[in-house]
Design a protein around this motif. Structure first.
Motif, mmCIF file in Angstrom:
data_model
loop_
_atom_site.group_PDB
_atom_site.id
_atom_site.type_symbol
_atom_site.label_atom_id
_atom_site.label_comp_id
_atom_site.label_asym_id
_atom_site.label_seq_id
_atom_site.Cartn_x
_atom_site.Cartn_y
_atom_site.Cartn_z
ATOM 1 N N SER A 188 -52.355 9.499 6.973
ATOM 2 C CA SER A 188 -51.225 8.592 6.734
ATOM 3 C C SER A 188 -50.901 8.506 5.244
ATOM 4 O O SER A 188 -51.741 8.787 4.390
ATOM 5 C CB SER A 188 -51.551 7.192 7.270
ATOM 6 N N GLN A 189 -49.690 8.048 4.957
ATOM 7 C CA GLN A 189 -49.223 7.948 3.571
ATOM 8 C C GLN A 189 -50.185 7.144 2.709
ATOM 9 O O GLN A 189 -50.458 7.528 1.565
ATOM 10 C CB GLN A 189 -47.835 7.296 3.552
ATOM 11 N N ASP A 190 -50.743 6.067 3.254
ATOM 12 C CA ASP A 190 -51.643 5.229 2.451
ATOM 13 C C ASP A 190 -53.088 5.749 2.460
ATOM 14 O O ASP A 190 -53.968 5.157 1.836
ATOM 15 C CB ASP A 190 -51.595 3.772 2.913
ATOM 16 N N GLY A 191 -53.338 6.816 3.199
ATOM 17 C CA GLY A 191 -54.667 7.424 3.200
ATOM 18 C C GLY A 191 -55.694 6.722 4.062
ATOM 19 O O GLY A 191 -56.856 7.139 4.108
ATOM 20 N N ARG A 235 -48.018 9.646 -3.041
ATOM 21 C CA ARG A 235 -47.151 9.789 -1.872
ATOM 22 C C ARG A 235 -46.147 8.629 -1.749
ATOM 23 O O ARG A 235 -45.483 8.479 -0.726
ATOM 24 C CB ARG A 235 -47.974 9.978 -0.610
ATOM 25 N N GLU A 279 -46.116 5.211 -1.643
ATOM 26 C CA GLU A 279 -46.163 3.945 -0.896
ATOM 27 C C GLU A 279 -46.187 2.732 -1.823
ATOM 28 O O GLU A 279 -45.768 1.640 -1.440
ATOM 29 C CB GLU A 279 -47.341 3.922 0.072
#
Lengths: 380, 380
Positions: free
Chosen positions: A99-102, B333, B335
């Protein structure tokens, strides 16, 4: 008190920006490599069936998450050269995304068909999303990517659908389904800006396009005429769309059943040119600056590599690295490329300007090569 | 033998993919921060005059190279929280760049005017390139960037020239000079694909464009009509072009002497739109996916931040983070974004979708914020 142990990370300071992971498919092991020194740091074994394995990286680049064909999900610690955690999460899986937030890992499964979402920290299951369609059937899931604003996008091979999943609240994923997008989507790509999701169709002409800035418009078909009148050649290996290439105003994708790379105008989504190449393209990958496109091929042409210059959209170089060229990965700023040669049990490093071979490293039946800089990119 | 020391890197495993450096300009110190934990890891002091300081990162992301206004070049070890090496290489410097292969650091100097190139490993001088023009005069150098195939590009403020330097053999740099590009180039940008170098002109209308794929064509002027008839407002702070923004087919740049962000079609290099904003824009920065553009401003409007949605090219949000908003940096990325607020001695972290404030951290007169993911990008 002395904290020293035998782990290499204690004995050395190791940064993680120039690390990578190479899949050794036959042995079920991976190599941890360093792209500055061009060396192997370690080998991690006992990772199960790594045929068609892929890898994503944690946002700090410390951990590599390896998706095995046997449903195994392994978390490798690149600082301690060991398996941090490993689970078997399905019977047959094909890939995954972070996911974008890792904080979340999503895995796309064939059996049971669907995706499962795990915590990157603990590998605990956070959400299970069966790819249910029709009369309670489950579809194989392909083309799973992460997208901006904590979304995942994937395609249902058997159902001909694309699903968009919002995991801002991972306990309660919000799913938007796009149905009737075309027969047998087999893989997909996300443009580097995270805006367009494009799925290739195996049983129909053209590709399915979803504009994530305007999802309400729905999925539209592009390139629906390409190859309609052409005789199809046998496809010994499905091309990978994740090895897409965007260069300036153009997107280059592998044709399917034809020995061509297709050049698409990515503003109008029209076919601009077909570039003849040496075989059925498998990976069509852009050097980070977009000036070159490197192409490898399916059997029986898989000993070759061809390089396209995007200034003229022509093949400018052909290389013969060895037997069974399976994958390529560019260094983050593109000065070098690593190539895996399965049947020669080697990795080859080329300079991308001179095309000179720089070094060869031994590897056991190497396939996928993945560098830690992927941690900072969308849609991989 | 026990290797343990007091350095934190021994006591913890530290990956380098989510690290960053924040300049504390008044104190001459920097903070090493972590964007996953949103924490400060350490403070490194005694770095000299850090007004207008900038930072690049080694390709392994272990080291941060800090360019000070006093000509200081400091190499910070992000794993050991200490200065690895520090030299004074000139009397007055304005910025720098790291070569594509990560082996060379170039610094752009005002006095003596020119660039100096150092080994990233040892900080030993490798090449000295005085910016000589006219009658043995030396020009201030601005807009220094790295470019593909081991090149550096920079502009000569006093001479009105752009120089392209090939450092494949760093001992014998090959210099191509483009003369008469326009009066007083004050800063420049490289498009993310590494193809176009664009210098802003302070004493003339328009910008100077160099296509690195076709350098033989030379430098051409673009937007030469913009603002010709407009009344110029006073410029309290020069805008930074390195805070450029490319979003889809558009490039957004700060107007100079006008309270506008200019939207340029980057295929035709024509002015598409002027977006009115709250003041003289300083940094105009795209979120990594290009969907949002964040803008900060010169005094007296520097308490504001405005966000432009590139879908409609309109301001969709205005924020008041605090007194003297100097810089912004997006997480890799996109966010979250970190914002430095000099006169409140704070860093503020926002979520870029909800615009909610997530956290504030204390910092002493913070200015530039630089994340280690820059190591993998061209032209920064």
């Amino acid at each position: 008190m002395c904290l020293i142990t035998s782990y290499s990370a204690y004995a050395e300071y190791r940064a993680t920006g120039d690390l990578g992971v190479v899949i050794e498919r036959a042995k079920g092991s991976v190599l941890i490599i360093n792209t500055s020194q061009r060396t192997k740091l370690s080998q991690i074994q006992a990772l199960g069936d790594l045929s068609h394995a892929s890898v994503v990286f944690s946002r700090d680049q410390r951990y590599a998450f390896i998706f095995g064909r046997d449903g195994g999900l392994s978390k490798i610690d690149l600082l301690q050269d060991k398996i941090d955690k490993r689970i078997i999460q399905a019977g047959n899986s094909i890939g995954g995304a972070i996911s974008q937030d890792g904080r979340l890992i999503a895995v796309s499964n064939y059996t049971p068909g669907g995706i499962k979402i795990f915590s990157t920290e603990t590998l605990e299951l956070v959400a299970d999303i069966p790819a249910e369609y029709g009369d309670h059937k489950l579809s194989k899931v392909v083309g799973l990517v992460d997208a901006p604003n904590q979304h995942f996008v994937f395609s249902l091979f058997d159902a001909g659908e694309i699903w968009l999943v919002d995991v801002n609240n991972p306990k309660k994923p919000i799913i938007t389904k796009f149905k009737g997008v075309g027969k047998q989507p087999y893989d997909a790509l996300l443009t580097p800006d995270g805006r367009y999701y494009i799925a290739g169709l195996f049983a129909e002409q053209g590709l399915a396009l979803l504009d994530l800035w305007n999802p309400e418009i729905g999925v539209k078909r592009i390139l629906s005429d390409y190859g309609k009148k052409d005789e199809k050649l046998p496809v010994y290996k499905m091309p990978h769309l994740e090895g897409w290439a965007v260069a300036g105003d153009f997107m280059l994708i592998p044709a399917i059943g034809q020995h061509q790379v297709l050049v698409v105008d990515k503003r109008l989504w029209t076919l601009v040119k077909r570039i003849p190449v040496a075989g059925q393209p498998v990976f069509v990958m852009a050097r980070p600056d977009g000036r070159q496109i490197w192409v490898n091929f399916a059997f029986p042409d898989n000993q070759q590599l061809q390089i396209i210059d995007t200034k003229d959209l022509k093949v400018i170089k052909s290389l013969l690295p060895g037997k069974a060229v399976l994958h390529m990965e560019f260094t983050p700023r593109g000065e070098e490329v690593w190539v895996s040669i399965r049947d020669d049990n080697q990795l080859v490093i080329y300079n991308t300007e001179s095309f000179k071979e720089i070094k060869r490293l031994a590897a056991e039946k190497p396939s996928g090569i993945f560098f830690s800089s992927r941690a900072h990119k969308m849609g991989l």
